[in-house]
Design a protein around this motif. Structure first.
Motif, short mmCIF file in Angstrom:
data_model
loop_
_atom_site.label_atom_id
_atom_site.label_comp_id
_atom_site.label_asym_id
_atom_site.label_seq_id
_atom_site.Cartn_x
_atom_site.Cartn_y
_atom_site.Cartn_z
N MET A 188 1.09 -1.21 0.08
CA MET A 188 -0.16 -0.06 -0.21
C MET A 188 0.89 1.31 -0.23
SD MET A 188 -1.23 0.70 3.97
CE MET A 188 -2.85 -0.07 3.53
N ASP A 189 0.36 2.15 -0.69
CA ASP A 189 1.16 3.68 -0.65
C ASP A 189 0.86 4.32 0.96
OD1 ASP A 189 -1.26 4.64 -1.17
OD2 ASP A 189 -0.66 5.78 -2.81
N HIS A 190 1.33 5.43 1.00
CA HIS A 190 1.27 6.06 2.34
C HIS A 190 -0.16 6.93 2.33
CE1 HIS A 190 2.82 9.52 -0.45
NE2 HIS A 190 1.89 10.25 0.33
N ALA A 191 -0.94 6.81 1.01
CA ALA A 191 -2.16 7.62 0.96
C ALA A 191 -3.15 6.64 1.51
CB ALA A 191 -2.82 8.01 -0.26
N SER A 192 -3.09 5.17 1.15
CA SER A 192 -3.97 4.54 1.78
C SER A 192 -3.53 4.09 3.19
CB SER A 192 -3.75 2.89 1.11
OG SER A 192 -3.92 3.23 -0.37
N ALA A 193 -2.31 4.24 3.60
CA ALA A 193 -1.95 4.03 4.91
C ALA A 193 -2.72 5.13 5.89
CB ALA A 193 -0.26 4.29 5.19
N GLY A 194 -2.79 6.30 5.36
CA GLY A 194 -3.21 7.47 5.94
C GLY A 194 -4.87 7.18 5.96
N LYS A 195 -5.47 6.77 4.87
CA LYS A 195 -6.86 6.45 5.11
C LYS A 195 -7.27 5.46 6.31
CE LYS A 195 -10.63 4.24 2.44
NZ LYS A 195 -10.89 3.58 0.91
N PHE A 196 -6.36 4.13 6.28
CA PHE A 196 -6.44 3.16 7.49
C PHE A 196 -6.41 3.80 8.72
CE2 PHE A 196 -3.89 0.74 10.35
CZ PHE A 196 -4.93 -0.28 10.62
#
Length: 333
Positions: A188-196
């Motif tokens: 996953m990228d950091h945008a998806s990590a931020g969403k999580f």
């Protein structure tokens, strides 16, 4: 299309979550609740004071600021509500988000890469604040949204300090996209990590949207908070506050072209001056005994030694809000 609709349409599901990301320190519960309160159009000063008073770390920081030389008083301020009235909601809002974001760079094992990520994060917060001031929109959200836009990156850095630091160095040396490298390495990228992380901590939806979507190009002609943070993120890169040096620096005028023309002209009139002023604001985070490493907040307030009361140096933990007159003086240049 609303910000939330854009977010849901483009990021309907999350990929598998890396195990390390689930171990990232919890976002301080009081900070999440304060962000929700600050997002309300009817802010209750009493509710803010009660929330801060319920957490010893946030209480200590607020009282530390109220008793600083800048607010020199004949008597010491020992009551959170009195401190809140003295400081004002805007400064308290900034203290809240700055302390919470600093949690995720604490203990990182890649100090230079951490510093790059933190400088980009803070620069984006400062620039988002400048853009909202220039546009006269979302002025109560700009700094917070900008500072929280990369919580996914800070989370990955906290969970995988050595691996993420090496990833930054590899991309800087060999070129390519850091987001693509994140996908290859972490799934996953950091945008998806931020969403999580935003969902895990129940942050207000507007900040989840920004964390997940700040790299997507603006859609349509309406100016929303996601577009503002997207522009601020690109402007930070264009002004040299990047995580990975770009092969070709972005053009500041092109980055800010989605903004109203008058606002874009104000912000691009003197890039060198704007860069210097951001550096000046960043110095508030990077001063003190341990430099930027001192921003690695101990959420439990445990002192490092007997001489350290467990509080960050004042200039790190309590950044000075850029007053609106500050931006007006810049725009007149």
């Amino acid at each position: 299309m609303t910000l939330e609709e854009r977010f849901l349409r483009s990021t309907p599901t999350l990929p598998a979550i890396p195990a390390g990301l689930r171990t990232v320190p919890a976002f301080p519960p009081v900070a999440a609740r304060l962000l929700t309160v600050f997002s309300s159009p009817n802010i209750s000063v009493r509710q803010v004071a009660d929330l801060i008073a319920s957490d010893p770390v946030f209480s200590a920081r607020i009282l530390q600021c109220a008793n600083s030389a800048e607010f020199a008083r004949l008597a010491e301020v020992s009551d959170v509500r009195q401190a809140l009235m003295l400081l004002g909601l805007e400064r308290v809002r900034r203290v809240t988000v700055s302390l919470a974001a600093a949690t995720f760079v604490r203990g990182a094992g890649a100090p230079e890469e951490m510093r790059q990520c933190w400088r980009h994060t803070v620069a984006c917060g400062i620039l988002a604040d400048a853009i909202t001031a220039a546009c006269g929109l979302f002025v109560e959200f700009g700094y917070t949204a900008g500072l929280l836009h990369d919580i996914g990156r800070l989370g990955l850095l906290a969970a995988y300090p050595k691996e993420y630091g090496a990833l930054i160095r590899t991309v800087a040396q060999d070129g390519g996209s850091l987001q693509e490298a994140e996908y290859r390495h972490f799934g996953m990228d950091h945008a998806s990590a931020g969403k999580f992380l935003s969902r895990r901590w129940a942050l207000p939806a507007v900040f989840e949207s920004v964390a997940a979507g700040h790299h997507r190009a603006p859609e349509g002609k309406s100016l929303d908070l996601l577009t503002i943070v997207h522009c601020a993120c690109g402007a930070a890169d264009a002004l040299g506050f990047h995580v990975v040096p770009p092969q070709a620096p972005p053009d500041l005028e092109l980055v800010l072209s989605p903004l109203p023309p008058a606002a874009a002209r104000r912000l691009t009139a003197n890039p060198a001056d704007l860069r210097a002023r951001i550096e000046s604001q960043l110095s508030l985070y990077e001063g003190g005994r341990e430099g930027v490493a001192a921003a690695m907040l101990d959420p439990d307030g445990e002192p490092d030694d007997e001489s350290d009361p467990g509080l960050l140096p004042l200039d790190l933990s309590l950044p000075e809000p850029a007053p609106r007159s500050w931006w007006r003086r810049l725009f007149r240049r």
